[in-house]
Design a protein around this motif. Structure first.
Motif, PDB file in Angstrom:
ATOM      1  N   TRP A 128      63.481  -6.141  62.430  1.00 22.84           N
ATOM      2  CA  TRP A 128      62.702  -6.575  61.264  1.00 22.84           C
ATOM      3  C   TRP A 128      62.174  -7.975  61.481  1.00 22.84           C
ATOM      4  O   TRP A 128      62.789  -8.778  62.149  1.00 22.84           O
ATOM      5  CB  TRP A 128      63.587  -6.565  60.014  1.00 22.84           C
ATOM      6  CG  TRP A 128      64.094  -5.209  59.650  1.00 22.84           C
ATOM      7  CD1 TRP A 128      65.185  -4.582  60.165  1.00 22.84           C
ATOM      8  CD2 TRP A 128      63.526  -4.324  58.701  1.00 22.84           C
ATOM      9  NE1 TRP A 128      65.332  -3.349  59.590  1.00 22.84           N
ATOM     10  CE2 TRP A 128      64.331  -3.163  58.686  1.00 22.84           C
ATOM     11  CE3 TRP A 128      62.422  -4.386  57.854  1.00 22.84           C
ATOM     12  CZ2 TRP A 128      64.051  -2.074  57.862  1.00 22.84           C
ATOM     13  CZ3 TRP A 128      62.154  -3.309  57.038  1.00 22.84           C
ATOM     14  CH2 TRP A 128      62.948  -2.158  57.048  1.00 22.84           C
ATOM     15  N   TYR A 129      61.043  -8.249  60.896  1.00 23.85           N
ATOM     16  CA  TYR A 129      60.558  -9.633  60.937  1.00 23.85           C
ATOM     17  C   TYR A 129      59.813  -9.932  59.641  1.00 23.85           C
ATOM     18  O   TYR A 129      59.372  -9.043  58.922  1.00 23.85           O
ATOM     19  CB  TYR A 129      59.639  -9.856  62.138  1.00 23.85           C
ATOM     20  CG  TYR A 129      58.343  -9.092  62.101  1.00 23.85           C
ATOM     21  CD1 TYR A 129      57.219  -9.635  61.452  1.00 23.85           C
ATOM     22  CD2 TYR A 129      58.223  -7.856  62.736  1.00 23.85           C
ATOM     23  CE1 TYR A 129      56.024  -8.931  61.431  1.00 23.85           C
ATOM     24  CE2 TYR A 129      57.034  -7.154  62.708  1.00 23.85           C
ATOM     25  CZ  TYR A 129      55.923  -7.691  62.052  1.00 23.85           C
ATOM     26  OH  TYR A 129      54.759  -7.000  62.022  1.00 23.85           O
ATOM     27  N   ILE A 130      59.729 -11.210  59.350  1.00 25.39           N
ATOM     28  CA  ILE A 130      58.932 -11.631  58.205  1.00 25.39           C
ATOM     29  C   ILE A 130      58.277 -12.953  58.564  1.00 25.39           C
ATOM     30  O   ILE A 130      58.822 -13.753  59.325  1.00 25.39           O
ATOM     31  CB  ILE A 130      59.791 -11.747  56.922  1.00 25.39           C
ATOM     32  CG1 ILE A 130      58.884 -11.917  55.704  1.00 25.39           C
ATOM     33  CG2 ILE A 130      60.798 -12.900  57.020  1.00 25.39           C
ATOM     34  CD1 ILE A 130      59.562 -11.583  54.396  1.00 25.39           C
ATOM     35  N   THR A 131      57.079 -13.149  58.074  1.00 30.39           N
ATOM     36  CA  THR A 131      56.338 -14.371  58.367  1.00 30.39           C
ATOM     37  C   THR A 131      56.242 -15.201  57.090  1.00 30.39           C
ATOM     38  O   THR A 131      56.415 -14.655  55.990  1.00 30.39           O
ATOM     39  CB  THR A 131      54.908 -14.032  58.825  1.00 30.39           C
ATOM     40  OG1 THR A 131      54.288 -13.293  57.769  1.00 30.39           O
ATOM     41  CG2 THR A 131      54.918 -13.219  60.091  1.00 30.39           C
ATOM     42  N   PRO A 132      55.982 -16.499  57.221  1.00 32.33           N
ATOM     43  CA  PRO A 132      55.759 -17.301  56.013  1.00 32.33           C
ATOM     44  C   PRO A 132      54.661 -16.693  55.103  1.00 32.33           C
ATOM     45  O   PRO A 132      54.775 -16.766  53.879  1.00 32.33           O
ATOM     46  CB  PRO A 132      55.338 -18.655  56.559  1.00 32.33           C
ATOM     47  CG  PRO A 132      56.050 -18.739  57.866  1.00 32.33           C
ATOM     48  CD  PRO A 132      56.035 -17.332  58.419  1.00 32.33           C
ATOM     49  N   THR A 133      53.636 -16.075  55.707  1.00 29.54           N
ATOM     50  CA  THR A 133      52.602 -15.458  54.858  1.00 29.54           C
ATOM     51  C   THR A 133      53.216 -14.352  54.002  1.00 29.54           C
ATOM     52  O   THR A 133      52.898 -14.224  52.820  1.00 29.54           O
ATOM     53  CB  THR A 133      51.466 -14.861  55.713  1.00 29.54           C
ATOM     54  OG1 THR A 133      52.047 -13.963  56.661  1.00 29.54           O
ATOM     55  CG2 THR A 133      50.673 -15.925  56.414  1.00 29.54           C
TER      56      THR A 133
END
Lengths: 338, 504, 353
Positions: A180-185
């Protein structure tokens, strides 16, 4: 039915609780329908492709649609007041190219980003003032906003501007856990949803938004600040446009004046599919989140199938029609009921 | 209680809209702990007076005092802050929000700046319980019956420190049990010392709940009476008033309808507002329809002309059963309706006199077979002359005409399709006396030419003068049909008010 | 004074002012030259390039008169162009006149079906026009992209190119095409009672129903007309660029069409409409577009100016601005007669509703 009605809640038990829930939240039903559709889509795609519901794919859903999600939050405010904002796609393009242009001209990022947000909010303010102070139909007023923002985008630059800015780069860094990943956007988009939901449900302003959509006349007679609310929802939508511009610019590491052509339709469709009534008065920010996820999932499925991307619009158009007809039936029934 | 000081006092109030004077030097007062009724027909000035008290509009002239102090409200909100709350006929609440929000929105309990939904539910629940209303405060208002919504509206009104409560036709859509429930709440509030203004056109209810009655007519004050000292019949007489003017008397039709002459025969007509109505109308006959506002007179007219499709009943035209499913069908069978709302349901304001007159005829012919302009002008000109419509400029927009002339344009439009039955709903309302007599005479002429006419009016003299027979409506039923010659204004008034008048 | 009061006075004055400003700024603007027996020059180009917008705006006028709006015109243009050009692309000889004619007729028929669909949603199901036509606006372009396989289908066909660029007695064929369309629509609306009944339905739907007007059919026919005219406009557009471009065809044209209709003096509240006004409005929009090009504004930036025009037009129509105008006049001169003022106030109330 006499005036004295018994409350099922008092009788206790799981079944009674369910009844209470369903009477209290009957208007959430369309959102549940959207959730069901989302689940069916995900499950169906998983069976079809085997690797569809993967961490990477699901993370990409948020990453790719962050700007849509932000726009949908703003649009929910507007549609719940029974208005509409056609300018969001163009505002996103304008603020995106504005920010890109400022950054390449050496303007520091702590000025450029607020400038994007203010730019979007100002266009929203213009639309709101036209709607509230001059009795212009929301559709026409936001149309003027659409023209204005799109034209201004090209005034800033006729072609796309690449940006290299550490802050913008950081905005799309991936924080990974497992697959899983998440970006500041993505975090910005989710925060927008949370803040939007809290404002809508827990503030007097938010409840006034619903009141205006239910009956402007009644809201006024109840002493609520109708005029201010009606202007504010367009400012919020404009602000979300600015934020979406920032997110999209960071995502594509470029500003492009042709961004977001037709995006207003995608956003309206996502909001309606998420259970917000176009006639106003009912709708949920979290529903719009579901609507955007449905939209994004359909998009992903179609690219998995290798089919033409234009199918997305046809399917979303068909879904939109389905929801509109169902909404029409709900409204007709509640009119008969009263 | 007459010696006490009134809580609300409005002195010499005048309100005009353009050239029309809606309220003309009216005095009005309300006492604490008393239920006061405001009575009058359409256009009497009731709603204008209410608006003047509740801050919706400010009177051009006149002084409003509350508990002896002079006040001037610039908005309903001002009035509410001063303790005057209003519950309107169309409940001005928000069906999409919860009951609790409807009661407390605008002064909801908050914690850390955010609405505390739990506390709000509890607070609203206790206010509702005060009124004997045990409903889930978290449920959306829209799922409840109108009666419950009405009580929620009252709960909102009394959740602040209310001194004066205005109830504008609160019972118009309630059934008997619901009315009883409402009255229980009203009595309770009265005992708490609230001054209540109760507006209703149901005489029974007024006599049941009200202590004092103020009667208005044509924007003027007729008088203020204690309910116990005013007979029903006198009340009706004061509401309707009397007026004499020149009227061409015509030969009356036979009082009994000859079955061969019957044009329309209706049995068991039922639709919202009217139930189980039987009616026969002969060719060449004028049937007057008398009844108070809300007695079902308009509902009857609409059900007979295809405007509202009746939920039950049979209509026969010349003994043929017909299904009048739309105004269009009715028109094609020669049954035409002129609405009491000339502006919203009658005329097409921005169009010329000529186009308005030709509209129904053109609609009958269909869009493709246009009536040539020359013919439209000729048709319009002949009707303008026949009905003496002024100004006689057939190109003038119909909006610019006076009420009487607008009504004549409506008549011309309907007559142009050569109808067999003309249903006129308050054709003389809001027009000057001269035009009124002209229209009354026209109706007579039409009947003499073999048309059936149903003539609805709030003015009993007019109904008696114009009608060969009179159908009397009360509470959504035709209670009596009698020949005009067998009635006089007093006996008709008695029938309109109540049939068996033990106390009158 | 009478002239000033004519409803076409202000639209026409705006157009003439625009042309005069152009001619003063650049005398070449109005220059017309003769080449090979045909006329060329800016005015001729404006007449020729107006065609798609003129057709769409004509249909939009009828829809607006019924108190509606048709957002799907651009999408319908894309579909009709895609359908016809795909057919022409598929035939062995793209220059065969009968083949091209058949292709064009099929394209227009498809547009008719789409218009009928909009009309069905609005007049039978009773869905708000903005929303009903939004569905097709969204899905139509997708369908057009499917038909062209997501590509820009280019076609070299003489008969097709003639539609947009051919000449007929001195002037462009496309100009004659819109003149014919205007005349046909005007004849249908004004020589039958359709126009009058449409206005009646637009001004007061309930009064019209009580007068026996068949409003469903009238509203439906307006959307069908709008669909057909948009379909033809799509063919002209495709003929002009010799390609079916499902993304670009009719992009934002619904907005320009609405602007043109409003500039022509037809109110968005429905009711009285003016076909001549719409013609003037379309010419104004096209001339403004050309003017901006003349002054060196990039076409992509033109929307800023159109936004300004939209804002000015809606402000001029706004009740609040009318009130300001009136209070200024009243302060300046003797007060207006009361009944007239009251009537205007009434009209405003109705307009607000």
């Amino acid at each position: 039915m006499t005036a004295v009605e018994t409350t099922p809640a008092r009788t206790g038990g799981a079944k009674a609780a369910l009844v209470t829930f369903s009477t209290r939240h009957a208007s959430v039903l369309p959102t549940f329908a959207a959730i069901a559709i989302l689940i069916v889509l995900l499950v169906g795609a998983q069976f079809q492709f085997g690797n569809f519901v993967s961490p990477g794919n699901m993370s990409a859903l948020l990453y790719d649609n962050a700007h849509l999600l932000i726009l949908a939050v703003g649009m929910t405010f507007v549609i719940v007041t029974a208005g509409i904002d056609l300018s969001v796609g163009s505002v996103m393009a304008f603020t995106g190219i504005l920010g890109a242009s400022l950054l390449t001209n050496g303007v520091p990022v702590w000025i450029a980003i607020p400038a994007m947000l203010v730019g979007g909010a100002l266009i929203g303010l213009l639309i709101g003032v036209l709607v509230q102070q001059f009795d212009v139909q929301p559709f026409i007023a936001s149309l003027a906003g659409l023209f204005l923002a799109r034209g201004l985008a090209f005034v800033v630059s006729l072609s796309s501007i690449r940006i290299e800015d550490p802050v913008m780069d950081w905005l799309r860094t991936r924080f990974s856990v497992g697959g899983w990943y998440i970006t500041p956007t993505g975090i910005i988009a989710l925060l927008t949803v949370v803040v939007g939901a809290v404002i809508m449900h827990r503030t007097r302003f938010g409840r006034t938004v619903y009141a205006v959509g239910g009956s402007e006349q009644s809201a006024r007679l109840m002493g609520l600040k109708v005029a201010r609310t009606k202007v504010m929802v367009y400012v919020i939508s404009g602000l979300c446009g600015g934020l979406a511009g920032l997110v999209l610019t960071a995502y594509s590491s470029a500003g492009y004046p042709r961004n977001g052509i037709g995006t207003e339709l995608d956003v309206i469709a996502a909001v309606v599919i998420g259970g917000t009534l176009l006639a106003g008065g009912r709708g949920y920010v979290l529903g719009s989140l579901v609507g955007v996820l449905v939209f994004g999932t359909i998009n992903t499925i179609i690219s998995f199938m290798g089919a033409d991307q234009s199918w997305t619009h046809i399917i979303v158009g068909a879904l939109l029609l389905l929801f509109i007809v169902v909404q029409r039936a709900i409204v007709a029934r509640s009119e008969r009921g009263s | 209680m007459d010696g006490a000081r009134p809580l609300v006092e409005l002195t010499d109030a005048t309100v005009s809209f353009g050239a029309t004077v809606a309220l003309d030097g009216v005095d009005f007062r309300m006492f604490a702990g008393e239920v006061h009724s405001l009575m009058g027909e359409n256009g009497a000035g009731k709603s204008t007076l209410i608006k003047a008290i509740t801050g919706v509009l400010s009177p051009d002239e006149g002084i409003l005092t509350l508990a002896g102090e002079r006040v001037a409200f610039s908005s309903p909100h001002d009035a509410q802050d001063a303790g005057i709350s209003t519950v309107y006929q169309e409940i001005d609440l928000l069906p999409n929000l919860s009951v609790a929000e409807n009661v407390l929105l605008g002064r909801e309990p908050r914690r850390l700046g955010l609405i505390d939904h739990g506390a709000m539910r509890a607070q609203a629940g206790s206010i509702l319980a005060d009124l004997g209303l045990a409903i889930d405060p978290a449920a959306p208002l829209g799922i409840f019956s109108l009666a419950t919504q009405q009580l929620v509206a009252i709960a909102r009104a009394i959740s602040t420190d209310v001194k004066v409560l205005v109830l504008d036709e609160p019972t118009s859509s309630l059934d008997l049990d619901e009315v009883a429930e409402l009255f229980r709440v009203i009595r309770d509030l009265k005992n708490r010392g609230v001054a209540i203004l109760f507006v209703s056109h149901f005489l029974d209810q007024v006599y049941e709940i009200c202590d004092r009655i103020t009667v208005l007519r044509d924007g003027k004050l007729v008088g203020e009476y204690l309910t116990t000292e005013l007979l029903r019949i006198d009340l009706v007489q004061k509401m309707l008033g009397r007026e004499m003017s020149s009227f061409v008397s015509r030969e009356r039709q036979e009082s009994e309808v000859d079955p061969d002459q019957v044009f329309m025969s209706a049995r068991g007509i039922t639709s919202p507002g009217i139930s189980d109505a039987d009616l026969d109308l002969a060719a060449g006959e004028v049937l007057g329809v008398a009844g108070l506002l809300g007695s079902g007179r308009t509902a009857l007219a609409r059900a007979l002309t295809g405007v509202d499709r009746p939920s039950a009943g049979i209509i026969r035209l010349e003994q043929q059963g017909v299904d009048l499913d739309s105004p269009r069908t009715a028109l094609s069978l020669g049954v035409v309706y002129s609405s009491e709302n000339r502006r919203s349901e009658g005329l097409v304001g921005e169009m010329s006199i000529a186009q308005n007159i030709a509209l129904a005829l053109q609609a009958q012919k269909g869009a493709l077979r246009r009536i040539p302009p020359a013919q439209v002008r000729e048709l319009a000109a002949s009707w303008v002359e026949a009905l003496d419509i002024r100004p006689a400029d057939i190109d003038a927009p119909v909006r610019s005409l006076s009420g009487g002339n607008q009504q004549k344009v409506m008549l011309a439009r309907l007559l142009a399709v050569s109808p067999r039955l003309l249903v006129l709903d308050e054709p003389t309302r809001g027009i000057d006396v001269g035009a009124k007599v002209e229209i009354q005479n026209l109706v007579g002429e039409m009947a003499d030419n073999g048309l059936s006419v149903m003539f609805i009016s709030a003015e009993l003299e007019e109904v008696l003068r114009v009608g060969d027979r009179v159908a009397i409506l009360r509470d959504g039923r035709i209670v009596e049909t009698a020949a005009s010659d067998d009635l006089n204004v007093d006996s008709l008034m008695a029938l309109v008010a109540r049939p068996d008048l033990p106390e009158a | 004074m009478r002239l000033v009061k004519h409803r076409l006075f202000w639209p026409l004055a705006a157009l003439i002012t625009l042309v005069v400003v152009n001619v003063i700024a650049n005398p070449n603007f109005a220059k017309i030259t003769m080449r090979d027996g045909d006329l060329y020059g800016n005015p001729i180009t404006i007449l020729r390039e107006s065609t798609p917008l003129m057709l769409v705006a004509l249909g939009m006028t009828l829809v607006i008169a019924t108190r509606g709006i048709d957002l799907s015109v651009g999408a319908i243009m894309a579909v009709s162009g895609a359908v016809s050009l795909t057919i022409i692309d598929g035939v062995s000889d793209p220059n065969s006149v009968p083949a091209v004619l058949i292709a064009l007729v099929v394209g227009v028929l498809v547009a008719l079906v789409l218009g009928a669909w909009n009309g069905f949603l609005v007049s039978v199901l009773g869905i708000q026009p903005i929303i009903a036509t939004l569905v097709l606006m969204l899905a139509g372009r997708g369908a057009a992209l499917l038909i062209t396989d997501g590509k820009i289908t280019t076609v070299n066909s003489e008969p097709l190119a003639f539609l947009a660029n051919g000449y007929l007695i001195l002037l462009p064929f496309a100009f004659f095409l819109w003149v014919v369309a205007v005349v046909v629509v005007a004849l249908i609306e004004r020589r039958t009672a359709l126009g009058m009944l449409t206005e009646a339905v637009g001004i007061n739907p309930e009064a019209s129903r009580l007068a026996g007007v068949r409003s469903r059919g009238i509203v439906w026919s307006a959307y069908i007309a709008s669909g057909v005219l948009a379909g033809i406009a799509g063919l002209i557009y495709a003929a002009n660029i010799k390609a079916a471009d499902a993304n670009a065809a009719g992009y934002l044209i619904e907005l320009y069409a609405i602007l043109a209709v409003v500039l022509g003096g037809t109110s968005l509240m429905g009711g009285k409409f003016s076909i001549a006004g719409t013609v003037i409005g379309v010419l104004t929009v096209t001339t403004l577009d050309k003017t901006l090009q003349f002054f060196g504004v990039a076409p992509a930036q033109a929307p800023v100016f159109f936004a300004a025009v939209v804002i000015v037009v809606v402000l001029v129509q706004s009740p609040r601005v009318h009130r300001w105008g009136r209070s200024l006049r009243v302060r300046g001169r003797a007060p207006a007669p009361a009944p007239q003022a009251a009537e205007q106030a009434d009209r405003q109330k109705e307009a607000v509703r």
